[in-house]
Design a protein around this motif. Structure first.
Motif, PDB file in Angstrom:
ATOM      1  N   LEU A 226       0.801  -1.139  -0.050  1.00 51.89           N
ATOM      2  CA  LEU A 226      -0.265   0.086   0.014  1.00 51.89           C
ATOM      3  C   LEU A 226       0.750   1.283   0.011  1.00 51.89           C
ATOM      4  CD1 LEU A 226      -2.787   1.214   0.072  1.00 51.89           C
ATOM      5  CD2 LEU A 226      -2.759   0.970   2.657  1.00 51.89           C
ATOM      6  N   ALA A 227       1.953   1.181   0.849  1.00 54.96           N
ATOM      7  CA  ALA A 227       2.832   2.336   0.916  1.00 54.96           C
ATOM      8  C   ALA A 227       3.387   2.820  -0.680  1.00 54.96           C
ATOM      9  CB  ALA A 227       3.888   1.979   1.624  1.00 54.96           C
ATOM     10  N   ILE A 228       3.766   1.674  -1.246  1.00 48.53           N
ATOM     11  CA  ILE A 228       4.307   1.692  -2.859  1.00 48.53           C
ATOM     12  C   ILE A 228       3.153   2.433  -3.671  1.00 48.53           C
ATOM     13  CG2 ILE A 228       5.213   0.730  -4.714  1.00 48.53           C
ATOM     14  CD1 ILE A 228       6.773  -1.411  -3.112  1.00 48.53           C
ATOM     15  N   ALA A 258      -0.973   2.568   9.359  1.00 46.84           N
ATOM     16  CA  ALA A 258      -2.225   3.087  10.108  1.00 46.84           C
ATOM     17  C   ALA A 258      -3.267   2.608   9.497  1.00 46.84           C
ATOM     18  CB  ALA A 258      -1.962   4.724  10.083  1.00 46.84           C
ATOM     19  N   LYS A 259      -3.614   2.657   8.316  1.00 44.69           N
ATOM     20  CA  LYS A 259      -4.570   1.939   7.385  1.00 44.69           C
ATOM     21  C   LYS A 259      -4.822   0.683   7.850  1.00 44.69           C
ATOM     22  CE  LYS A 259      -6.099   5.568   4.841  1.00 44.69           C
ATOM     23  NZ  LYS A 259      -7.570   5.842   4.763  1.00 44.69           N
ATOM     24  N   LYS A 285       0.916  14.670   5.980  1.00 46.67           N
ATOM     25  CA  LYS A 285      -0.133  15.701   5.326  1.00 46.67           C
ATOM     26  C   LYS A 285      -0.436  15.774   3.834  1.00 46.67           C
ATOM     27  CE  LYS A 285       0.051  18.454   9.929  1.00 46.67           C
ATOM     28  NZ  LYS A 285       0.356  19.560  10.410  1.00 46.67           N
ATOM     29  N   LEU A 286       0.688  15.575   3.242  1.00 43.38           N
ATOM     30  CA  LEU A 286       0.672  15.760   2.000  1.00 43.38           C
ATOM     31  C   LEU A 286       0.383  14.635   1.225  1.00 43.38           C
ATOM     32  CD1 LEU A 286       1.926  17.681  -0.405  1.00 43.38           C
ATOM     33  CD2 LEU A 286       3.930  16.263  -0.168  1.00 43.38           C
ATOM     34  N   ALA A 291      -3.695   8.512   0.110  1.00 44.08           N
ATOM     35  CA  ALA A 291      -3.953   7.475   1.026  1.00 44.08           C
ATOM     36  C   ALA A 291      -5.302   7.347   1.517  1.00 44.08           C
ATOM     37  CB  ALA A 291      -3.176   7.431   2.390  1.00 44.08           C
ATOM     38  N   ASP A 292      -6.113   8.131   1.794  1.00 47.11           N
ATOM     39  CA  ASP A 292      -7.367   8.124   2.170  1.00 47.11           C
ATOM     40  C   ASP A 292      -8.461   7.567   1.114  1.00 47.11           C
ATOM     41  OD1 ASP A 292      -7.206   9.060   4.590  1.00 47.11           O
ATOM     42  OD2 ASP A 292      -7.481  11.162   4.101  1.00 47.11           O
ATOM     43  N   LYS A 293      -8.148   7.865  -0.317  1.00 47.93           N
ATOM     44  CA  LYS A 293      -8.837   7.498  -1.630  1.00 47.93           C
ATOM     45  C   LYS A 293      -8.551   6.115  -1.704  1.00 47.93           C
ATOM     46  CE  LYS A 293      -8.875  11.816  -4.032  1.00 47.93           C
ATOM     47  NZ  LYS A 293      -8.473  12.721  -5.115  1.00 47.93           N
ATOM     48  N   MET A 294      -7.333   5.483  -1.206  1.00 49.06           N
ATOM     49  CA  MET A 294      -7.119   4.036  -1.474  1.00 49.06           C
ATOM     50  C   MET A 294      -7.611   3.230  -0.513  1.00 49.06           C
ATOM     51  SD  MET A 294      -3.088   4.269  -2.580  1.00 49.06           S
ATOM     52  CE  MET A 294      -2.710   4.680  -4.164  1.00 49.06           C
TER      53      MET A 294
END
Length: 298
Positions: A226-228, A258-259, A285-286, A291-294
Motif C-alpha cells: 500500500l505504501a508503494i 495506520a490504514k 499530511k501531503l 492514502a484516504d482514497k485508496m
C-alpha cells in the motif's frame, strides 16, 4: 615420446612441477602435459573474471594489485649470494622502492580504500558500487579535490555519489552513520563533487526506500504494498517533486501501517530512516488525501 621397447621394467612416476608422467627406469615420457598459451579464467560470485595464474588487478586496491617487493635475502635466482657491488645496488633499489610506495597519494589511497571495505560490509554494498566508488575517488585525487579536506569525508561522499549513479538505494544519512561523519559535511562535499566531476546523477525514487523502512519497523507485506501504491500515485500527481525521497517513503509507510491498524509510530520510523518525526508528519499530511482514497487493503 613413446616408451622404449627394450625397457622391461615399467615404473611410472609423475613430475609434480610439470605434470609429466615418466618411466623411472628408462626416463621416457609417457604422458606430456600440454603447454597453455593463454591464461585460464574463472568467474567469482559477482561475475568478475579472475585470472587463475595470479591475483586480479583492481582499482579498489591502493596499488591496483600490481605492487612488487624486493626481497631482503641477498641471493640470485639460483640461490647464490650476491657479491658486494650487487648488494649495494639492491640496497639502493629497496630504498627507492619503499619511497615510491610511501608517496602521499598512495597513503591516501590506502586509507580511503580501507574505509571503503568497511562501508561495503556495514552498508551491504554490491561490488559494482565499490568499483565505481574507487574510480570516482581516483578521479577526485587527479583533480586535486582532496587538498585541505578529510580523506574520509571525500570517500564517503564519493560512495554516496556512486550509489546515486548506480541507483543503489542508500541515503546520505546511512553513510553518515556508518562512517560516523556529520551529514552536513557530506552534503557539502557531495555538492562540490558534482561540480568538480561534472556528473548529474538521477534522483532516487521514494519507492526505493520503502522495503528497508518497512522491514525495520516490522510493517506487514500489505502495508508495504500500500505504501508503494500511495507513492506511485503521488508521483503521478506531481506531489513528490523537490521532496526528500526518504521522507516521502517514511510518511507512506506510516500512513499504510495506520490504514491496516498496525502499531508503527512516527518515532519508530524516524529512528530507522533518519528523518525527523516533524518532517514525517508534514509529508504524511501531503500524502494523506491519496492514502484516504485508496483505503485499507484486505
Amino acid at each position: 615420446m613413446n616408451h622404449k621397447e627394450d625397457c622391461t621394467r615399467l615404473e611410472l612416476i609423475t613430475d609434480s612441477g610439470t605434470g609429466e608422467v615418466n618411466c623411472k627406469n628408462c626416463g621416457s615420457v609417457l604422458n606430456e602435459k600440454p603447454i597453455e598459451s593463454a591464461s585460464s579464467f574463472k568467474t567469482n560470485d559477482d561475475g568478475v573474471d579472475i585470472n587463475q595464474t595470479g591475483p586480479p588487478t583492481s582499482i579498489k586496491f591502493a596499488d591496483m594489485g600490481l605492487s612488487t617487493q624486493i626481497g631482503i635475502a641477498n641471493k640470485d635466482s639460483t640461490g647464490k649470494f650476491l657479491n658486494g657491488e650487487n648488494k649495494r645496488i639492491f640496497h639502493r633499489l629497496r630504498i627507492w622502492d619503499k619511497r615510491s610506495v610511501s608517496k602521499s597519494h598512495n597513503a591516501s589511497y590506502a586509507k580511503a580504500f580501507t574505509l571503503l571495505d568497511s562501508l561495503k560490509t556495514k552498508l551491504s554494498l554490491p561490488e559494482s558500487v565499490i568499483q565505481k566508488s574507487a574510480l570516482l575517488y581516483r578521479k577526485s585525487v587527479a583533480k586535486r579535490v582532496l587538498i585541505g579536506r578529510s580523506t574520509a569525508e571525500i570517500l564517503c561522499s564519493v560512495v554516496y555519489l556512486a550509489c546515486r549513479l548506480s541507483n543503489t538505494p542508500r541515503s546520505i544519512q546511512d553513510i553518515s552513520e556508518a562512517a560516523n561523519i556529520k551529514k552536513k559535511a557530506l552534503q557539502r562535499i557531495y555538492r562540490m563533487l558534482l561540480r568538480e566531476l561534472d556528473v548529474k546523477p538521477e534522483t532516487f525514487s521514494p519507492t526505493d526506500f520503502v522495503n528497508k523502512i518497512s522491514y525495520h519497523v516490522d510493517a506487514s507485506e500489505q502495508s508495504r504494498r500500500l505504501a508503494i501504491e500511495i507513492l506511485d500515485t503521488s508521483i503521478k500527481l506531481g506531489l513528490c517533486e523537490g521532496k526528500n525521497p526518504v521522507g516521502l517513503a517514511s510518511a507512506s509507510v506510516y500512513l499504510a501501517a495506520a490504514k491496516h491498524g498496525e502499531s508503527v509510530s512516527q518515532v519508530d520510523i524516524s529512528k530507522v530512516s533518519g528523518i525527523s518525526a516533524v518532517t514525517i508528519r508534514e509529508r504524511a499530511k501531503l500524502l494523506k488525501k491519496v492514502a484516504d482514497k485508496m483505503g485499507a487493503k484486505s
